[in-house]
Scaffold this motif. Sequence first.
Motif, PDB file in Angstrom:
ATOM      1  N   TYR A   2       7.764  19.985  14.213  1.00  0.00           N
ATOM      2  CA  TYR A   2       6.948  19.688  15.317  1.00  0.00           C
ATOM      3  C   TYR A   2       6.422  21.093  15.748  1.00  0.00           C
ATOM      4  O   TYR A   2       5.623  21.178  16.997  1.00  0.00           O
ATOM      5  CB  TYR A   2       7.817  19.107  16.652  1.00  0.00           C
ATOM      6  CG  TYR A   2       8.224  17.950  16.404  1.00  0.00           C
ATOM      7  CD1 TYR A   2       7.885  16.772  15.648  1.00  0.00           C
ATOM      8  CD2 TYR A   2       9.576  17.395  16.964  1.00  0.00           C
ATOM      9  CE1 TYR A   2       8.268  15.430  15.356  1.00  0.00           C
ATOM     10  CE2 TYR A   2      10.062  16.263  17.050  1.00  0.00           C
ATOM     11  CZ  TYR A   2       9.648  15.292  16.093  1.00  0.00           C
ATOM     12  OH  TYR A   2      10.109  14.004  16.218  1.00  0.00           O
ATOM     13  N   VAL A  57      13.743  24.421  18.728  1.00  0.00           N
ATOM     14  CA  VAL A  57      14.607  24.513  20.145  1.00  0.00           C
ATOM     15  C   VAL A  57      15.646  25.082  19.827  1.00  0.00           C
ATOM     16  O   VAL A  57      16.284  25.149  18.679  1.00  0.00           O
ATOM     17  CB  VAL A  57      14.269  23.240  20.675  1.00  0.00           C
ATOM     18  CG1 VAL A  57      13.053  22.819  21.069  1.00  0.00           C
ATOM     19  CG2 VAL A  57      14.878  22.112  19.872  1.00  0.00           C
ATOM     20  N   CYS A  82      15.871  21.694  24.372  1.00  0.00           N
ATOM     21  CA  CYS A  82      15.548  20.342  24.307  1.00  0.00           C
ATOM     22  C   CYS A  82      16.293  19.527  25.544  1.00  0.00           C
ATOM     23  O   CYS A  82      17.484  19.732  25.565  1.00  0.00           O
ATOM     24  CB  CYS A  82      16.307  19.798  23.036  1.00  0.00           C
ATOM     25  SG  CYS A  82      16.405  18.005  23.019  1.00  0.00           S
ATOM     26  N   PRO A  83      15.418  18.939  26.442  1.00  0.00           N
ATOM     27  CA  PRO A  83      15.913  18.365  27.537  1.00  0.00           C
ATOM     28  C   PRO A  83      17.346  17.260  27.309  1.00  0.00           C
ATOM     29  O   PRO A  83      17.992  17.318  28.136  1.00  0.00           O
ATOM     30  CB  PRO A  83      14.931  17.702  28.129  1.00  0.00           C
ATOM     31  CG  PRO A  83      13.697  18.538  27.811  1.00  0.00           C
ATOM     32  CD  PRO A  83      14.019  18.814  26.490  1.00  0.00           C
ATOM     33  N   MET A  84      16.870  16.570  26.023  1.00  0.00           N
ATOM     34  CA  MET A  84      18.149  15.784  25.932  1.00  0.00           C
ATOM     35  C   MET A  84      19.417  16.435  25.788  1.00  0.00           C
ATOM     36  O   MET A  84      20.564  15.825  26.159  1.00  0.00           O
ATOM     37  CB  MET A  84      17.569  14.958  24.527  1.00  0.00           C
ATOM     38  CG  MET A  84      18.628  13.839  24.463  1.00  0.00           C
ATOM     39  SD  MET A  84      18.672  12.833  22.826  1.00  0.00           S
ATOM     40  CE  MET A  84      17.282  12.932  22.256  1.00  0.00           C
ATOM     41  N   ASN A 100      21.241  17.368  18.850  1.00  0.00           N
ATOM     42  CA  ASN A 100      20.345  17.554  19.813  1.00  0.00           C
ATOM     43  C   ASN A 100      21.272  17.370  21.065  1.00  0.00           C
ATOM     44  O   ASN A 100      21.365  16.632  21.928  1.00  0.00           O
ATOM     45  CB  ASN A 100      19.256  16.635  20.198  1.00  0.00           C
ATOM     46  CG  ASN A 100      18.359  16.359  19.077  1.00  0.00           C
ATOM     47  OD1 ASN A 100      18.708  16.589  17.952  1.00  0.00           O
ATOM     48  ND2 ASN A 100      16.968  16.145  19.438  1.00  0.00           N
ATOM     49  N   CYS A 108      15.121  11.095  24.738  1.00  0.00           N
ATOM     50  CA  CYS A 108      13.810  12.105  24.433  1.00  0.00           C
ATOM     51  C   CYS A 108      12.733  11.688  25.399  1.00  0.00           C
ATOM     52  O   CYS A 108      12.347  10.522  25.151  1.00  0.00           O
ATOM     53  CB  CYS A 108      13.797  12.264  22.992  1.00  0.00           C
ATOM     54  SG  CYS A 108      12.238  12.980  22.901  1.00  0.00           S
ATOM     55  N   TYR A 109      12.458  12.651  26.149  1.00  0.00           N
ATOM     56  CA  TYR A 109      11.233  12.183  27.038  1.00  0.00           C
ATOM     57  C   TYR A 109       9.889  12.061  26.271  1.00  0.00           C
ATOM     58  O   TYR A 109       8.980  11.601  26.681  1.00  0.00           O
ATOM     59  CB  TYR A 109      10.962  13.279  28.171  1.00  0.00           C
ATOM     60  CG  TYR A 109      10.239  14.625  27.612  1.00  0.00           C
ATOM     61  CD1 TYR A 109      11.218  15.471  26.948  1.00  0.00           C
ATOM     62  CD2 TYR A 109       9.135  14.881  27.948  1.00  0.00           C
ATOM     63  CE1 TYR A 109      10.623  16.852  26.704  1.00  0.00           C
ATOM     64  CE2 TYR A 109       8.447  15.929  27.398  1.00  0.00           C
ATOM     65  CZ  TYR A 109       9.252  16.965  26.497  1.00  0.00           C
ATOM     66  OH  TYR A 109       8.774  18.197  26.417  1.00  0.00           O
ATOM     67  N   VAL A 110       9.897  12.525  25.067  1.00  0.00           N
ATOM     68  CA  VAL A 110       8.569  12.327  24.348  1.00  0.00           C
ATOM     69  C   VAL A 110       8.487  10.950  23.693  1.00  0.00           C
ATOM     70  O   VAL A 110       7.743  10.219  23.658  1.00  0.00           O
ATOM     71  CB  VAL A 110       8.447  13.398  23.087  1.00  0.00           C
ATOM     72  CG1 VAL A 110       7.108  13.296  22.432  1.00  0.00           C
ATOM     73  CG2 VAL A 110       8.457  14.790  23.700  1.00  0.00           C
ATOM     74  N   HIS A 111       9.606  10.602  22.880  1.00  0.00           N
ATOM     75  CA  HIS A 111       9.703   9.185  22.334  1.00  0.00           C
ATOM     76  C   HIS A 111      10.185   8.283  23.002  1.00  0.00           C
ATOM     77  O   HIS A 111       9.593   6.980  22.868  1.00  0.00           O
ATOM     78  CB  HIS A 111      11.014   9.465  21.256  1.00  0.00           C
ATOM     79  CG  HIS A 111      10.572  10.325  20.028  1.00  0.00           C
ATOM     80  ND1 HIS A 111      10.815  11.805  19.972  1.00  0.00           N
ATOM     81  CD2 HIS A 111       9.808  10.134  19.089  1.00  0.00           C
ATOM     82  CE1 HIS A 111      10.485  12.181  19.066  1.00  0.00           C
ATOM     83  NE2 HIS A 111       9.715  11.180  18.327  1.00  0.00           N
ATOM     84  N   GLU A 153      14.369   7.959  17.824  1.00  0.00           N
ATOM     85  CA  GLU A 153      14.608   8.193  19.267  1.00  0.00           C
ATOM     86  C   GLU A 153      13.548   7.178  20.136  1.00  0.00           C
ATOM     87  O   GLU A 153      13.525   7.324  21.252  1.00  0.00           O
ATOM     88  CB  GLU A 153      14.178   9.509  19.617  1.00  0.00           C
ATOM     89  CG  GLU A 153      15.246  10.618  19.093  1.00  0.00           C
ATOM     90  CD  GLU A 153      14.741  12.089  19.237  1.00  0.00           C
ATOM     91  OE1 GLU A 153      13.841  12.299  19.917  1.00  0.00           O
ATOM     92  OE2 GLU A 153      15.518  12.908  18.830  1.00  0.00           O
ATOM     93  N   CYS A 189       5.656  17.386  22.502  1.00  0.00           N
ATOM     94  CA  CYS A 189       7.148  17.830  23.044  1.00  0.00           C
ATOM     95  C   CYS A 189       6.593  19.388  23.454  1.00  0.00           C
ATOM     96  O   CYS A 189       6.541  20.278  22.658  1.00  0.00           O
ATOM     97  CB  CYS A 189       8.103  17.959  21.774  1.00  0.00           C
ATOM     98  SG  CYS A 189       9.629  18.836  22.511  1.00  0.00           S
ATOM     99  N   MET A 193       8.857  22.069  21.933  1.00  0.00           N
ATOM    100  CA  MET A 193       8.654  22.566  20.684  1.00  0.00           C
ATOM    101  C   MET A 193       7.291  23.438  20.431  1.00  0.00           C
ATOM    102  O   MET A 193       7.136  24.081  19.577  1.00  0.00           O
ATOM    103  CB  MET A 193       8.494  21.312  19.852  1.00  0.00           C
ATOM    104  CG  MET A 193       9.822  20.793  19.265  1.00  0.00           C
ATOM    105  SD  MET A 193      10.451  21.774  17.953  1.00  0.00           S
ATOM    106  CE  MET A 193      11.911  20.824  17.694  1.00  0.00           C
TER     107      MET A 193
HETATM  108 FE1  SF4 Z   1      14.073  17.249  22.305  1.00  0.00          FE
HETATM  109 FE2  SF4 Z   1      12.398  15.321  22.149  1.00  0.00          FE
HETATM  110 FE3  SF4 Z   1      11.579  17.678  21.947  1.00  0.00          FE
HETATM  111 FE4  SF4 Z   1      13.074  16.509  20.137  1.00  0.00          FE
HETATM  112  S1  SF4 Z   1      10.911  15.701  20.770  1.00  0.00           S
HETATM  113  S2  SF4 Z   1      13.131  18.489  20.826  1.00  0.00           S
HETATM  114  S3  SF4 Z   1      14.471  15.189  21.029  1.00  0.00           S
HETATM  115  S4  SF4 Z   1      12.570  16.582  23.679  1.00  0.00           S
END
Ligand code: SF4
Length: 304
Positions: free
Chosen positions: A27, A62, A87-89, A115, A173-176, A201, A261, A264
């Motif tokens: 990423y 990350v 990584c917020p998760m 994660n 995961c806020y992205v997926h 995710e 993300c 990333m």
């Molecule tokens: Fe974390 Fe989602 Fe970013 Fe992957 S894409 S590093 S799970 S926030």
Amino acid sequence: MTEEQRLKREILDLKSKRNAVILAHNYQVEEVQLAADFLGDSLELSRKAASLTQDVIVFAGVKFMAETAKILSPAKRVLLPRLDAGCPMADMITVDDLRELKSRHPRAMVVTYVNSSVEIKAESDVCCTSSNAVQVVKNIPAAEIIFIPDENLGSYVQKMVPGKKLHLFEGFCYVHNRIKREEIEAMRVRHPLAKVIVHPEVPPEVAEGADEVLSTSGMLNYVGNSAAREFIVATEQGLLQRMKRENPGKDFIPAGNPKICSNMKRTALQDVHDSLSQDKYVIEVDPEIAERAGRALREMLQYG
Ligand code: SF4
Ligand code: 13P
């Protein structure tokens, strides 16, 4: 010479002076991907970190990834170019949350997605990544499993391993998690011949509508080997850049707007350069936590 060329040349010099290697996640921004010695998904990069011979690892990804590299390769100096790349998760579950789950399900083994924080890994039986989660859950000697922290990945694994009982946590995961089934269906109408590939995710209804559910490098292998020419790809945009670069005859379409993300994307080529020239930011893990987290990580490497 352009600024990018100058930076690249200096990075090469610094790498050889410091006997360093650059690992980058799929990423990362394209200029960082191109500067990496190894590019991959979480599992590939963990394996690589465990087997490297260089003195210094610069981890463009990350924080949990750099910590995993440090734990699997404790004698190395591991550098994370941006300390704010988290990584917020990984921060969604606390040790108290996990202890509470354990007290509610005392017979369950704990499977923890990488994660996650080092403290959570230290309280776990085995780790997993998106590419080996199904294998790990299938093969560990337990019928009941606490699977943390990603609820969507956990739901997917539960579907793939119906004979075991998974207790999930509500991490995401806020992205997926924002990817919608309607976005995928709308893309399918516009590209009827395209294969739909998604990261585990994504929410369950999105995974159910996909042709394949794969880790980032799993997706990359799939598109390289498939006879299809068009792919609707539900994951972070950095992977689509790598797919396009490595498969110039094929088309890769994001599911709706490109998914980014921001964590990333924090690491620029300049940060990789400064990481090597200024020796920053050094990743350290408390030895007692590293010992216990390392057991769960090494256990994972046995399974797939
Ligand atoms: Fe974390 Fe989602 Fe970013 Fe992957 S894409 S590093 S799970 S926030
Ligand atoms: P992969 O292990 O599939 O590369 O995924 C890592 C990640 O952070 C996904 O959001």
